[in-house]
Design an enzyme around this catalytic site. Structure first.
Site, PDB file in Angstrom:
ATOM      1  N   HIS A 144      -8.257   0.567  -0.910  1.00  9.74           N
ATOM      2  CA  HIS A 144      -8.121  -0.582  -1.809  1.00  9.74           C
ATOM      3  C   HIS A 144      -9.450  -1.217  -2.202  1.00  9.74           C
ATOM      4  O   HIS A 144      -9.563  -2.436  -2.317  1.00  9.74           O
ATOM      5  CB  HIS A 144      -7.178  -1.624  -1.201  1.00  9.74           C
ATOM      6  CG  HIS A 144      -5.858  -1.052  -0.849  1.00  9.74           C
ATOM      7  ND1 HIS A 144      -4.987  -0.543  -1.790  1.00  9.74           N
ATOM      8  CD2 HIS A 144      -5.260  -0.832   0.359  1.00  9.74           C
ATOM      9  CE1 HIS A 144      -3.909  -0.063  -1.191  1.00  9.74           C
ATOM     10  NE2 HIS A 144      -4.057  -0.214   0.106  1.00  9.74           N
ATOM     11  N   SER A 196       0.833  -1.200   0.000  1.00  8.25           N
ATOM     12  CA  SER A 196       0.000   0.000   0.000  1.00  8.25           C
ATOM     13  C   SER A 196       0.875   1.261   0.000  1.00  8.25           C
ATOM     14  O   SER A 196       1.644   1.468  -0.930  1.00  8.25           O
ATOM     15  CB  SER A 196      -0.966  -0.043   1.181  1.00  8.25           C
ATOM     16  OG  SER A 196      -1.922   1.008   1.099  1.00  8.25           O
TER      17      SER A 196
END
Length: 311
Positions: free
Chosen positions: A195, A86
């Site tokens: 996400h 991430s």
């Protein structure tokens, strides 16, 4: 055999993580450079109150990751691959040579602010252990309500799946997980629904910035968040940094590809150890550690031994 440098994702932050960085001129130089770009001391982001902000967390994690990598690099530690989870992907992009610290920091600031502005409250993430991706996706479908979406997102391990969405829906997934056979289900220290499709707006804002940034072909292969593949072109890294905001992180796929390509030492940069522990579990015959656990001198020794083929 090869070494991988891993870069921490959100949730591994803690107050004082910048102050705890290894004492080395290379780390100090990064802190100073980031402070100049911010227009204030980055150390102001290093306390509990500042870290309540998602935007501050992302900047602080990025700074910690790059500063620690610069220390290892200054000591002569080199990796054959880099991978970041991430927000950690931006540190990995810098370490790969694809992106400058200044440009990466600018993108991180936009990313964090956009995520926080889109969902200032009422949204977040959780994680379910002991169930596979399909099972967690089914729980998410059961837990979603009109106005309260939730999605199965990051695949950190075959049976460690994250969920993102509205707080009540995330909580329902976690409540359903135990009876469905999960061994553990808990909230993550992430206060935005990362996400998943809810991040399409922030993704567009990030794309607008990164489209104008100069990328180079990585000199160290970069493992993609979105596909799990190793990337070698500038445009591929750019696209991965953009698209992973609204798509699940295929972390297990990424590290599995690296293992298949000969990686046997996984070293996580500051400040966490979650990714190194995941690697240790997934690949029992590999060595996995973190900079915070062992310190830069021992990491350097491990990297040198791996390069020499002595494990």
């Amino acid at each position: 055999m090869s070494t991988v440098f891993l870069f921490s994702g959100q949730g591994e932050q803690y107050p004082g993580m910048l102050a705890d960085l290894p004492r080395h001129p290379a780390a100090r130089a990064v802190l100073d450079e980031v402070s100049r770009e911010l227009g204030h001391d980055v150390g102001e982001l290093d306390d509990r109150e500042a870290l309540r902000s998602n935007a501050n967390v992302q900047v602080a994690l990025f700074t910690a990751a790059v500063a620690s990598w610069r220390v290892v690099d200054a000591l002569g530690g080199r990796a054959e691959f880099v991978a970041g989870h991430s927000i950690g992907a931006f540190g990995a992009a810098v370490a790969s040579g694809a992106l400058s610290l200044t440009d990466a920091l600018g993108a991180v600031r936009v990313r964090g602010r956009a995520m926080e502005a889109a969902y200032p409250s009422g949204y977040g993430m959780g994680v379910v252990l002991g169930l596979d991706e399909r099972a967690v996706a089914e729980l998410a479908e059961r837990a979603a309500r009109p106005g309260e979406p939730v999605y199965a997102t990051n695949v950190n391990a075959p049976r460690q799946i994250a969920v993102s969405g509205a707080d009540p829906a995330v909580d329902r997934v976690l409540e359903l997980a135990g009876p469905a056979g999960a061994t553990k289900a808990e909230r993550l220290r992430v206060n935005v629904p990362a996400h998943c499709p809810l991040m399409s707006g922030p993704e567009e804002q990030l794309a607008a910035v990164l489209r104008d940034v100069k990328f180079a072909g990585p000199t160290v292969p970069y493992a993609a968040n979105r596909t799990g593949r190793t990337l070698r072109s500038a445009d591929q890294v750019r696209e991965d940094l953009i698209r992973s905001a609204a798509n699940p992180v295929r972390w297990h796929d990424a590290v599995s590809v690296l293992y298949e390509r000969g990686a046997r030492l996984f070293v996580q940069m500051w400040p966490g150890d979650t990714l190194s522990r995941l690697a240790a579990t997934a690949f029992p015959d590999a060595r996995a550690t973190s900079l915070r656990e062992t310190g830069p001198d021992h990491v350097l020794e491990l990297v040198r031994r791996e390069a020499a083929g002595s494990g």
